[in-house]
Design a protein around this motif. Sequence first.
Motif, short mmCIF file in Angstrom:
data_model
loop_
_atom_site.label_atom_id
_atom_site.label_comp_id
_atom_site.label_asym_id
_atom_site.label_seq_id
_atom_site.Cartn_x
_atom_site.Cartn_y
_atom_site.Cartn_z
N GLU A 88 4.85 46.75 41.83
CA GLU A 88 4.76 45.79 42.93
C GLU A 88 6.02 44.94 43.04
O GLU A 88 6.28 44.34 44.07
N SER A 89 6.78 44.85 41.94
CA SER A 89 8.04 44.11 41.95
C SER A 89 8.94 44.68 40.86
O SER A 89 8.54 45.58 40.12
N SER A 90 10.15 44.15 40.74
CA SER A 90 11.09 44.65 39.73
C SER A 90 10.91 43.93 38.39
O SER A 90 11.61 44.24 37.42
N SER A 91 9.98 43.01 38.30
CA SER A 91 9.73 42.29 37.06
C SER A 91 9.22 43.25 35.98
O SER A 91 8.47 44.19 36.27
N ALA A 92 9.61 43.00 34.73
CA ALA A 92 9.20 43.86 33.62
C ALA A 92 7.69 43.85 33.41
O ALA A 92 7.12 44.83 32.93
N ASP A 93 7.04 42.75 33.75
CA ASP A 93 5.58 42.67 33.58
C ASP A 93 4.84 42.82 34.91
O ASP A 93 3.70 42.39 35.05
N ALA A 94 5.49 43.45 35.87
CA ALA A 94 4.87 43.62 37.19
C ALA A 94 3.66 44.54 37.12
O ALA A 94 3.60 45.45 36.30
N LYS A 95 2.69 44.26 37.95
CA LYS A 95 1.55 45.17 38.10
C LYS A 95 1.99 46.31 39.01
O LYS A 95 3.00 46.22 39.70
N GLY A 96 1.19 47.37 39.01
CA GLY A 96 1.55 48.51 39.84
C GLY A 96 0.50 48.82 40.87
O GLY A 96 -0.65 48.38 40.78
N ILE A 97 0.92 49.56 41.87
CA ILE A 97 0.02 50.07 42.90
C ILE A 97 -0.20 51.55 42.57
O ILE A 97 0.75 52.33 42.52
#
Length: 198
Positions: free
Chosen positions: A33-42
């Motif tokens: 969902e974002s480029s953050s290392a702890d981002a959630k995914g779709i």
Amino acid sequence: MPISAEERAQKIKVIVFDVDGVLTDGQIFVLPESSSADAKGIEFKGFAAHDGLGISLARLGGLRIGIITKRRSRTVAIRANDLKVEFIYQGQAHKLAAAEEIVAKTGTTMEELAYVGDDIVDFPVMRICGLAIATANARPQVKAMAHYVTPNGGGHGAGRDAIDFILAAQGSLDRVIEEYLDAENPAAAAADVGNGGM
């Protein structure tokens, strides 16, 4: 004398599907969902249109439809809603309790339930249901215990294969197809799946 798969299919009133590897080919795609290392995914998956139309035919044939899956997925919820699936159980690491609940809700027996699976997590239901169906891509242990193995793999029409097999054994497949094709038949319209307007 052993009971044939066709004889078992004649008694079926409810058909329940696993999702990954059965209604899909088993691949799970995750888009961050974002480029953050702890981002959630779709999460997204591919479903076969043949299976969707098969679910319409199953309903016209009087079968009730369920899904029991170990994973939780918004994609599955959306697709199940589009298919007008009556019983949806996600997050089920142990699927037998969900299958027993479906049987209780429908007033049927485990002998009248068909289950379509592809991996060992499906064993508990497949071992006691009336008709255990494995997909062509199922693990060898699952195929070995199944009463019927679909010609096509998950995500490539295995769900439709299972439905066609049951309806053919019940002697209703050709009639149900003609009912579905009748543009004036209100039962066909009611049984049909969504048109993709998700």
